[in-house]
Scaffold this active site. Structure first.
Site, mmCIF file in Angstrom:
data_model
loop_
_atom_site.group_PDB
_atom_site.id
_atom_site.type_symbol
_atom_site.label_atom_id
_atom_site.label_comp_id
_atom_site.label_asym_id
_atom_site.label_seq_id
_atom_site.Cartn_x
_atom_site.Cartn_y
_atom_site.Cartn_z
ATOM 1 N N CYS A 263 49.826 41.551 30.400
ATOM 2 C CA CYS A 263 50.382 42.836 29.994
ATOM 3 C C CYS A 263 50.736 42.812 28.508
ATOM 4 O O CYS A 263 51.420 41.886 28.029
ATOM 5 C CB CYS A 263 51.611 43.170 30.839
ATOM 6 S SG CYS A 263 52.338 44.780 30.456
ATOM 7 N N ASP B 92 42.653 44.773 47.279
ATOM 8 C CA ASP B 92 41.719 45.077 46.203
ATOM 9 C C ASP B 92 40.406 44.374 46.517
ATOM 10 O O ASP B 92 40.370 43.153 46.714
ATOM 11 C CB ASP B 92 42.264 44.599 44.855
ATOM 12 C CG ASP B 92 41.304 44.877 43.721
ATOM 13 O OD1 ASP B 92 41.111 46.045 43.365
ATOM 14 O OD2 ASP B 92 40.713 43.898 43.193
ATOM 15 N N CYS C 97 55.768 46.245 35.044
ATOM 16 C CA CYS C 97 56.474 47.265 34.261
ATOM 17 C C CYS C 97 55.834 48.637 34.342
ATOM 18 O O CYS C 97 56.423 49.620 33.891
ATOM 19 C CB CYS C 97 56.576 46.831 32.795
ATOM 20 S SG CYS C 97 54.982 46.731 31.939
ATOM 21 N N ASP D 74 42.973 40.638 40.046
ATOM 22 C CA ASP D 74 42.812 41.240 41.375
ATOM 23 C C ASP D 74 44.143 41.336 42.108
ATOM 24 O O ASP D 74 44.408 42.315 42.817
ATOM 25 C CB ASP D 74 41.808 40.420 42.184
ATOM 26 C CG ASP D 74 40.407 40.491 41.599
ATOM 27 O OD1 ASP D 74 40.125 41.468 40.891
ATOM 28 O OD2 ASP D 74 39.605 39.565 41.837
ATOM 29 N N GLU E 145 41.755 50.993 48.147
ATOM 30 C CA GLU E 145 41.226 51.985 47.224
ATOM 31 C C GLU E 145 40.162 52.833 47.904
ATOM 32 O O GLU E 145 39.388 52.340 48.726
ATOM 33 C CB GLU E 145 40.612 51.302 46.004
ATOM 34 C CG GLU E 145 41.589 50.523 45.150
ATOM 35 C CD GLU E 145 40.884 49.740 44.077
ATOM 36 O OE1 GLU E 145 41.139 49.998 42.888
ATOM 37 O OE2 GLU E 145 40.074 48.876 44.426
ATOM 38 N N CYS F 29 49.985 47.480 34.682
ATOM 39 C CA CYS F 29 50.774 46.293 34.994
ATOM 40 C C CYS F 29 51.629 46.574 36.220
ATOM 41 O O CYS F 29 52.350 47.575 36.284
ATOM 42 C CB CYS F 29 51.640 45.917 33.792
ATOM 43 S SG CYS F 29 52.723 44.497 34.086
ATOM 44 N N CYS G 29 55.101 43.929 28.587
ATOM 45 C CA CYS G 29 56.162 43.024 29.045
ATOM 46 C C CYS G 29 55.745 41.563 29.051
ATOM 47 O O CYS G 29 56.583 40.687 29.258
ATOM 48 C CB CYS G 29 56.635 43.423 30.434
ATOM 49 S SG CYS G 29 55.395 43.179 31.739
#
Length: 441
Positions: free
Chosen positions: A370, A193, A355, A380, A285, A352, A373
């Site tokens: 999150c 990232d 989950c 990052d 990405e 997340c 969860c």
């Protein structure tokens, strides 16, 4: 079977004042020849295009009729024509903008020496080398590394290009090396990232950081020079060009920025070499950096919001040069048998990694918490884990510790329905993040 690797090696020249003046004269002649070609080529619109033979004959006649144009070597003049035609080809193929006129101040001077046999490169000692430049003579350059085709190094030099920037004249050697086809390397996979607080956040926690490109005193001097340039610009007469003092201030600013650019380029090369040597699959990405760094100024009717804040963010993103990092990493992975895999960037920072629940509220700055969860971690790192999961799903390598394929339906459901929670885990079942860490370990 093998492959031919074409690489460029840049070295800094050490010139006398007479040699610098001669190269400057050749650089200005090459720029003027480019402008003459562009004016002649575009005269009459698209209905009239001279042929290659007509253009070559016109260049030969111009070098006879114009004395200062004859200062440019014949081979360099032919290379200007080839570069100009290649620029049009890149435009027609959709890879670049159409060629334009080159200005005296903003354009970068360059002179080609395409014939490698006339370079006669020789190493003098541990720090210096020597080559022959047409109409200039023997020129010394910094021997900051080995060159293919010189000495016992395998490969050959196919030509050279002399380029001038704010730090002086440099030579870029074009080389060619025969290398065997790399075998696919089944190394570990990693997601990357790209950001500002963490330049390269890796999914395994091996983040790559760097300090400021300029030291404290250099940054202070740069700020002082920029303020001085602003005062000098306001003090000039309206409609008049920049004064010599203002141009000198601009040159000092350009030298500091060029120094920062070189340090960034050095860090990018070292970092990408380390990553390419360690990992077999790198997932990143597919960012649209041009759209991300677009100005938020807006128009008179619809002015933008938070313009100064967005401009600072744009400067920070452009200062990282993430596009060049991916380019360097891509060809270094290919040389070592690795693979570079781009994935869509949508939703990677809001989902997340534990989950699969997607909620924009979960991210607050550099912290990710999150709402489903309760997983807490660096934003990052969480995005890098999501990028890796998306790449493994595409590449078909997503196998967890118990041998089951990762459920793609859970990812799709959480992506299209962010309000719905992901599949509940059974008691004692490991999260996807922990499963990945166990498989990589």
């Amino acid at each position: 079977m093998g492959m031919k690797a074409h690489r460029s090696y840049v070295r800094r020249l050490s010139l006398s004042p007479e040699q610098t003046a001669e190269l400057d004269q050749q650089g200005h002649a090459a720029r003027a020849l480019w402008n003459l070609l562009h004016e002649w080529w575009t005269w009459g619109g698209c209905t009239r295009r001279p042929t290659m033979r007509q253009t070559d004959e016109a260049i030969r006649q111009a070098r006879k009729d114009i004395p200062w144009l004859a200062d440019l070597p014949a081979q360099a003049a032919q290379q200007v024509l080839k570069t100009y035609l290649r620029a049009w080809k890149n435009f027609f193929d959709g890879h670049a903008r159409p060629p334009e006129f080159k200005g005296r101040v903003r354009s970068r001077m360059s002179v080609d020496n395409p014939q490698a046999s006339k370079l006669r490169i020789r190493r003098l000692n541990r720090r210096w080398g020597e080559l022959t430049v047409i109409k200039v003579g023997r020129v010394r350059f910094r021997w900051s590394g080995s060159l293919p085709g010189v000495g016992r190094e395998p490969g050959r030099i196919t030509g050279a290009r002399l380029v001038k920037d704010t730090l002086g004249w440099h030579v870029a050697f074009r080389t060619e090396q025969d290398r065997p086809d790399p075998e696919p390397r089944p190394g570990p996979a990693v997601g990357i990232d790209r950001g500002i607080h963490v330049p390269l956040a890796l999914s395994d926690g091996n983040d790559q950081h760097h300090g400021p490109w300029l030291r404290a005193k250099e940054a202070e001097r740069l700020l002082r020079l920029e303020r001085k340039a602003a005062r000098q610009w306001r003090a000039r007469m309206r409609g008049q060009p920049a004064s010599n003092r203002l141009r000198r201030t601009y040159d000092q600013i350009a030298k500091l920025r060029a120094r920062a650019k070189r340090r960034r380029y050095d860090w990018q090369h070292k970092t990408t070499t380390t990553i390419a040597a360690k990992y077999g699959l790198v997932v990143a990405e597919n960012l649209r950096l041009t759209s991300m760094t677009r100005s938020a100024k807006g128009t008179v009717d619809y002015p933008g919001k938070n313009v100064r804040r967005k401009s600072g963010l744009n400067r920070a993103l452009l200062g990282e040069a993430h596009g060049r990092t991916i380019e360097l990493l891509e060809y270094k992975l290919a040389e070592r048998g690795g693979q570079m895999l781009p994935v869509p960037a949508a939703g990677t920072s809001q989902k997340c990694s534990a989950c699969g629940h997607r909620d924009p509220v979960s991210r607050a700055g550099i912290k990710f918490s999150c709402t489903s969860c309760g997983w807490v971690g660096h934003a990052d790192t969480n995005a890098a884990l999501n990028i890796l999961a998306a790449g493994l799903a595409v590449n078909g390598r997503g196998v967890d510790t118990v041998g089951r394929r990762r459920e793609a339906s859970t990812t799709r459901r959480s992506a299209y329905h962010p309000g719905k929670p992901a599949r509940p885990r059974a008691a004692g079942e490991a999260t996807p993040a922990l499963a990945r860490e166990g498989s990589e370990a």
